[in-house]
Design a protein around this motif. Structure first.
Motif, PDB file in Angstrom:
ATOM      1  N   ASN A  74      -3.228 -57.279 -38.100  1.00 38.18           N
ATOM      2  CA  ASN A  74      -4.341 -57.171 -39.035  1.00 38.18           C
ATOM      3  C   ASN A  74      -5.542 -57.925 -38.467  1.00 38.18           C
ATOM      4  N   TYR A  75      -6.612 -57.200 -38.190  1.00 37.94           N
ATOM      5  CA  TYR A  75      -7.848 -57.816 -37.720  1.00 37.94           C
ATOM      6  C   TYR A  75      -8.952 -57.700 -38.756  1.00 37.94           C
ATOM      7  N   GLY A  76      -8.574 -57.575 -40.016  1.00 40.21           N
ATOM      8  CA  GLY A  76      -9.553 -57.492 -41.085  1.00 40.21           C
ATOM      9  C   GLY A  76     -10.124 -56.097 -41.204  1.00 40.21           C
ATOM     10  N   VAL A  77     -11.279 -56.002 -41.857  1.00 46.79           N
ATOM     11  CA  VAL A  77     -11.868 -54.686 -42.100  1.00 46.79           C
ATOM     12  C   VAL A  77     -13.161 -54.450 -41.327  1.00 46.79           C
ATOM     13  N   SER A 114     -14.765 -48.859 -39.460  1.00 44.31           N
ATOM     14  CA  SER A 114     -13.993 -48.891 -40.700  1.00 44.31           C
ATOM     15  C   SER A 114     -14.943 -48.511 -41.834  1.00 44.31           C
ATOM     16  N   GLU A 157     -15.459 -49.992 -44.548  1.00 49.06           N
ATOM     17  CA  GLU A 157     -16.148 -51.190 -45.022  1.00 49.06           C
ATOM     18  C   GLU A 157     -17.338 -51.546 -44.122  1.00 49.06           C
ATOM     19  N   SER A 204      -9.253 -47.982 -42.737  1.00 48.13           N
ATOM     20  CA  SER A 204      -8.505 -48.867 -41.852  1.00 48.13           C
ATOM     21  C   SER A 204      -7.124 -49.231 -42.377  1.00 48.13           C
ATOM     22  N   TYR A 205      -6.727 -48.627 -43.477  1.00 51.18           N
ATOM     23  CA  TYR A 205      -5.412 -48.926 -44.018  1.00 51.18           C
ATOM     24  C   TYR A 205      -4.851 -47.694 -44.705  1.00 51.18           C
TER      25      TYR A 205
END
Length: 137
Positions: A54-57, A115, A117, A33-34
């Motif tokens: 950014n909506y986190g992982v 993602s 994660e 995701s990054y």
């Protein structure tokens, strides 16, 4: 008092059964995701739903059948690994994960592209692709 407790327990059991019955089967893959660029700055990849926010992982991309011209953007899903799709034995961790749809995954190999994660929370990433049950919450 005992009647209230009994009714609460029965209601909880029925609600659980309904939520399990509404789960849909599918498959999941994963992606990063990054993007890391020297000297190790993290830049969140642009998403089809929200650009560079950014909506986190704990996020996912929807496959073509779910995409519906972006109508699925922002929806959250509870995802559970149900088994392998390849020879990796016992990939599932037994956990579930809640993910938010932030992207489109045209032509990806699964129903949801989680993602890394989120995938790792429910399965061994070595599996690559897994069977899942998912339901919108």
């Amino acid at each position: 008092m005992a009647l209230k407790v009994s009714l609460a327990i029965i209601f909880g059991i029925v609600a659980t059964l309904i939520s399990v019955a509404l789960a849909a089967p599918g498959t999941a893959t994963f992606y990063s995701s990054y993007v890391l660029t020297p000297p190790i700055h993290i830049y969140f990849a642009a998403s089809a739903c929200y650009g560079n926010k950014n909506y986190g992982v704990m996020i996912a991309a929807a496959s073509d059948p779910l995409w519906q011209n972006g109508a699925i953007c922002g929806k959250t899903f509870n995802v559970t690994c149900t088994g392998p799709t390849n020879p990796v034995p016992h990939p599932c961790t037994g956990a579930s994960v809640v993910v938010k749809i932030v992207d489109h995954c045209p032509g990806c190999g699964g129903t949801l592209d989680l993602s890394r994660e989120a995938f790792a929370r429910i399965a061994n990433p070595v599996a690559g692709i897994i069977k899942i049950d998912y339901r919108q919450i």
